[in-house]
Design a protein around this motif. Structure first.
Motif, PDB file in Angstrom:
ATOM      1  N   ILE A   1      42.921  61.465  77.348  1.00 34.31           N
ATOM      2  CA  ILE A   1      43.090  62.541  76.370  1.00 34.31           C
ATOM      3  C   ILE A   1      42.285  63.765  76.799  1.00 34.31           C
ATOM      4  CG2 ILE A   1      43.324  60.821  74.539  1.00 34.31           C
ATOM      5  CD1 ILE A   1      40.624  61.968  73.423  1.00 34.31           C
ATOM      6  N   VAL A   2      42.510  64.870  76.085  1.00 32.62           N
ATOM      7  CA  VAL A   2      41.656  66.050  76.200  1.00 32.62           C
ATOM      8  C   VAL A   2      40.793  66.095  74.945  1.00 32.62           C
ATOM      9  CG1 VAL A   2      41.541  68.557  76.353  1.00 32.62           C
ATOM     10  CG2 VAL A   2      43.356  67.328  77.562  1.00 32.62           C
ATOM     11  N   GLN A   3      39.496  65.944  75.128  1.00 35.66           N
ATOM     12  CA  GLN A   3      38.570  66.004  74.000  1.00 35.66           C
ATOM     13  C   GLN A   3      37.661  67.212  74.191  1.00 35.66           C
ATOM     14  OE1 GLN A   3      37.165  62.341  72.509  1.00 35.66           O
ATOM     15  NE2 GLN A   3      35.268  63.139  71.644  1.00 35.66           N
ATOM     16  N   ALA A   4      37.613  68.069  73.194  1.00 38.74           N
ATOM     17  CA  ALA A   4      36.808  69.289  73.265  1.00 38.74           C
ATOM     18  C   ALA A   4      35.497  69.100  72.524  1.00 38.74           C
ATOM     19  CB  ALA A   4      37.570  70.464  72.676  1.00 38.74           C
ATOM     20  N   ILE A   5      34.453  69.741  73.066  1.00 37.59           N
ATOM     21  CA  ILE A   5      33.162  69.812  72.396  1.00 37.59           C
ATOM     22  C   ILE A   5      32.933  71.271  72.038  1.00 37.59           C
ATOM     23  CG2 ILE A   5      30.700  69.328  72.547  1.00 37.59           C
ATOM     24  CD1 ILE A   5      32.309  66.828  72.873  1.00 37.59           C
ATOM     25  N   ILE A   6      32.820  71.573  70.762  1.00 36.35           N
ATOM     26  CA  ILE A   6      32.582  72.949  70.341  1.00 36.35           C
ATOM     27  C   ILE A   6      31.347  72.996  69.449  1.00 36.35           C
ATOM     28  CG2 ILE A   6      35.044  73.506  70.491  1.00 36.35           C
ATOM     29  CD1 ILE A   6      35.119  73.547  67.416  1.00 36.35           C
ATOM     30  N   GLY A   7      30.878  74.216  69.206  1.00 36.49           N
ATOM     31  CA  GLY A   7      29.715  74.426  68.364  1.00 36.49           C
ATOM     32  C   GLY A   7      29.083  75.750  68.689  1.00 36.49           C
ATOM     33  N   PRO A   8      28.205  76.229  67.836  1.00 36.96           N
ATOM     34  CA  PRO A   8      27.557  77.522  68.083  1.00 36.96           C
ATOM     35  C   PRO A   8      26.642  77.461  69.294  1.00 36.96           C
ATOM     36  CG  PRO A   8      26.572  76.411  66.198  1.00 36.96           C
ATOM     37  CD  PRO A   8      27.767  75.611  66.569  1.00 36.96           C
ATOM     38  N   ASN A   9      26.236  78.616  69.780  1.00 38.78           N
ATOM     39  CA  ASN A   9      25.290  78.657  70.902  1.00 38.78           C
ATOM     40  C   ASN A   9      24.036  77.867  70.558  1.00 38.78           C
ATOM     41  OD1 ASN A   9      26.935  80.301  72.459  1.00 38.78           O
ATOM     42  ND2 ASN A   9      26.061  82.193  71.636  1.00 38.78           N
ATOM     43  N   GLY A  10      23.572  77.080  71.536  1.00 35.30           N
ATOM     44  CA  GLY A  10      22.370  76.288  71.313  1.00 35.30           C
ATOM     45  C   GLY A  10      22.603  74.978  70.582  1.00 35.30           C
ATOM     46  N   SER A  11      23.869  74.598  70.402  1.00 33.70           N
ATOM     47  CA  SER A  11      24.149  73.366  69.645  1.00 33.70           C
ATOM     48  C   SER A  11      24.050  72.110  70.508  1.00 33.70           C
ATOM     49  CB  SER A  11      25.539  73.443  69.017  1.00 33.70           C
ATOM     50  OG  SER A  11      26.538  73.592  70.018  1.00 33.70           O
ATOM     51  N   GLY A  12      23.928  72.259  71.831  1.00 33.34           N
ATOM     52  CA  GLY A  12      23.745  71.091  72.694  1.00 33.34           C
ATOM     53  C   GLY A  12      24.936  70.738  73.555  1.00 33.34           C
ATOM     54  N   LYS A  13      25.942  71.606  73.627  1.00 37.81           N
ATOM     55  CA  LYS A  13      27.185  71.283  74.336  1.00 37.81           C
ATOM     56  C   LYS A  13      26.952  71.074  75.843  1.00 37.81           C
ATOM     57  CE  LYS A  13      29.203  75.096  73.039  1.00 37.81           C
ATOM     58  NZ  LYS A  13      28.034  75.697  72.336  1.00 37.81           N
ATOM     59  N   THR A  14      26.379  72.077  76.484  1.00 39.13           N
ATOM     60  CA  THR A  14      26.150  71.955  77.928  1.00 39.13           C
ATOM     61  C   THR A  14      25.077  70.913  78.222  1.00 39.13           C
ATOM     62  OG1 THR A  14      26.888  74.205  78.440  1.00 39.13           O
ATOM     63  CG2 THR A  14      25.359  73.195  79.987  1.00 39.13           C
ATOM     64  N   THR A  15      24.097  70.789  77.353  1.00 38.71           N
ATOM     65  CA  THR A  15      23.084  69.744  77.521  1.00 38.71           C
ATOM     66  C   THR A  15      23.736  68.368  77.544  1.00 38.71           C
ATOM     67  OG1 THR A  15      21.446  71.112  76.377  1.00 38.71           O
ATOM     68  CG2 THR A  15      20.949  68.779  76.596  1.00 38.71           C
ATOM     69  N   LEU A  16      24.751  68.180  76.713  1.00 38.30           N
ATOM     70  CA  LEU A  16      25.474  66.915  76.701  1.00 38.30           C
ATOM     71  C   LEU A  16      26.194  66.691  78.023  1.00 38.30           C
ATOM     72  CD1 LEU A  16      26.626  64.393  75.355  1.00 38.30           C
ATOM     73  CD2 LEU A  16      28.416  65.828  74.344  1.00 38.30           C
ATOM     74  N   LEU A  17      26.892  67.715  78.526  1.00 37.41           N
ATOM     75  CA  LEU A  17      27.576  67.563  79.813  1.00 37.41           C
ATOM     76  C   LEU A  17      26.583  67.266  80.926  1.00 37.41           C
ATOM     77  CD1 LEU A  17      30.492  70.156  80.028  1.00 37.41           C
ATOM     78  CD2 LEU A  17      30.399  67.939  78.910  1.00 37.41           C
ATOM     79  N   ASN A  18      25.418  67.911  80.879  1.00 39.10           N
ATOM     80  CA  ASN A  18      24.392  67.648  81.891  1.00 39.10           C
ATOM     81  C   ASN A  18      23.919  66.206  81.844  1.00 39.10           C
ATOM     82  OD1 ASN A  18      24.479  70.274  82.830  1.00 39.10           O
ATOM     83  ND2 ASN A  18      22.726  70.962  81.617  1.00 39.10           N
ATOM     84  N   ALA A  19      23.767  65.675  80.638  1.00 38.84           N
ATOM     85  CA  ALA A  19      23.340  64.282  80.499  1.00 38.84           C
ATOM     86  C   ALA A  19      24.410  63.323  81.003  1.00 38.84           C
ATOM     87  CB  ALA A  19      23.009  63.982  79.033  1.00 38.84           C
ATOM     88  N   LEU A  20      25.677  63.633  80.723  1.00 42.52           N
ATOM     89  CA  LEU A  20      26.770  62.766  81.167  1.00 42.52           C
ATOM     90  C   LEU A  20      26.929  62.775  82.685  1.00 42.52           C
ATOM     91  CD1 LEU A  20      29.498  63.671  78.502  1.00 42.52           C
ATOM     92  CD2 LEU A  20      28.134  61.576  78.601  1.00 42.52           C
ATOM     93  N   SER A  21      26.707  63.925  83.298  1.00 42.70           N
ATOM     94  CA  SER A  21      26.931  64.060  84.741  1.00 42.70           C
ATOM     95  C   SER A  21      25.689  63.804  85.580  1.00 42.70           C
ATOM     96  CB  SER A  21      27.460  65.466  85.063  1.00 42.70           C
ATOM     97  OG  SER A  21      26.487  66.452  84.754  1.00 42.70           O
ATOM     98  N   GLY A  22      24.529  63.682  84.935  1.00 45.36           N
ATOM     99  CA  GLY A  22      23.293  63.460  85.668  1.00 45.36           C
ATOM    100  C   GLY A  22      22.621  64.729  86.147  1.00 45.36           C
ATOM    101  N   ALA A  23      23.168  65.903  85.780  1.00 41.02           N
ATOM    102  CA  ALA A  23      22.561  67.163  86.195  1.00 41.02           C
ATOM    103  C   ALA A  23      21.185  67.355  85.558  1.00 41.02           C
ATOM    104  CB  ALA A  23      23.472  68.337  85.839  1.00 41.02           C
ATOM    105  N   SER A  24      21.017  66.807  84.357  1.00 41.84           N
ATOM    106  CA  SER A  24      19.735  66.820  83.662  1.00 41.84           C
ATOM    107  C   SER A  24      19.700  65.584  82.767  1.00 41.84           C
ATOM    108  CB  SER A  24      19.580  68.092  82.827  1.00 41.84           C
ATOM    109  OG  SER A  24      18.381  68.071  82.088  1.00 41.84           O
ATOM    110  N   HIS A  25      18.694  64.765  82.953  1.00 42.49           N
ATOM    111  CA  HIS A  25      18.671  63.481  82.256  1.00 42.49           C
ATOM    112  C   HIS A  25      18.257  63.616  80.796  1.00 42.49           C
ATOM    113  CE1 HIS A  25      19.470  61.443  85.922  1.00 42.49           C
ATOM    114  NE2 HIS A  25      18.324  61.754  86.489  1.00 42.49           N
ATOM    115  N   ALA A  26      18.864  62.778  79.963  1.00 45.40           N
ATOM    116  CA  ALA A  26      18.435  62.668  78.573  1.00 45.40           C
ATOM    117  C   ALA A  26      17.123  61.894  78.517  1.00 45.40           C
ATOM    118  CB  ALA A  26      19.506  61.959  77.752  1.00 45.40           C
TER     119      ALA A  26
END
Length: 259
Positions: free
Chosen positions: A33-58
């Motif tokens: 599927i295509v699942q979108a993550i939305i939210g205001p600036n600073g809501s954690g969207k890119t931080t989540l992608l970083n955690a999923l991809s290993g770019a920045s650990h949770a």
């Protein structure tokens, strides 16, 4: 029977000093599927992608891709489980050709040895042919096959964005994370991107999309997750999320719902 989610995150938490960017977040992404993550600036969207991809650990939690626990693994190890991503800012090799940009990524998961390269034996030749095939196939998918030999810097901005997607596709992922792929695009370019995402979905790739373009999100997504202050405040089909009072208050605003 409902298939198991291809991405399963539980209790994912990420702090930056006193700021909690992700606050015990749970996320399930069904396959295909295509699942979108939305939210205001600073809501954690890119931080989540970083955690999923290993770019920045949770800091805490569990993240599984295709049943494999990948929490705190390095990006190249996560990629072996079939995950690829793009970033907010363009990261292409401007002095390489379009096809060379893609081959750099296509070669990463392909086993080879120094001996194979030096002797140019049949195994190395087979590997080179496979890399070339996968790279050209990826360019075909995003509509850049005709520009394979051009320098990457010669591409207009929107096509450089598509080149980044092609480079991610060259590793043959099962899951593709797209971080604001429509940033800086006009309406026509965004529609081309939308068509590309639809083709990726039809090929069986699961797409997790972070995007500020609400019209694009609602037009392409099967499912939308809304974050605010690092927490999930809503999730569901686009039409459900658009009418959720918490979402209207936190992000969309009433004027966007009728745009």
């Amino acid at each position: 029977m409902t298939p198991d989610p291809i991405i399963v995150a539980r209790g994912v938490t990420r702090r930056f000093g006193g700021l909690v960017a992700l606050d015990g977040l749970d996320l399930d992404v069904p396959p295909g599927i295509v699942q979108a993550i939305i939210g205001p600036n600073g809501s954690g969207k890119t931080t989540l992608l970083n955690a999923l991809s290993g770019a920045s650990h949770a800091d805490a939690g569990s993240i599984r891709i295709g049943g494999h626990e990948i929490f705190r693994l390095k990006p190249h190890r996560i990629a072996r489980f079939g995950l690829a991503r793009t970033f907010q800012t363009i990261r292409i090799f401007e002095n390489l050709s379009v096809i060379e940009n893609v081959k750099v990524a296509a070669a990463c998961p392909t086993p080879t040895s120094l001996f194979d390269i030096i002797t140019s034996n049949s195994r190395h030749q087979h590997t080179e042919a496979e890399i070339d095939h996968n790279s050209r196939e990826a360019l075909e998918i995003v509509g850049l096959a005709g520009r394979a030999n051009d320098h990457a810097r010669q591409l207009p901005y929107a096509q450089q964005r598509l080149l980044e997607i092609a480079r991610a596709l060259a590793s043959k992922p099962n899951v593709l994370l797209l971080d604001e792929p429509a940033a800086g695009m006009n309406m026509t370019e965004s529609m081309t991107l939308l068509d590309t995402i639809a083709r990726l979905k039809s090929s069986g790739i699961t797409i997790l999309l972070v995007e500020h373009n609400v019209r694009l999100v609602m037009g392409i997504s099967d499912r939308v997750t809304v974050l605010d202050f690092g927490k999930k405040i809503a999730e569901g089909a686009p039409y459900e999320v658009q009418r959720n009072p918490k979402v209207i208050e936190a992000y969309l605003g009433r004027r966007h719902l009728h745009a």
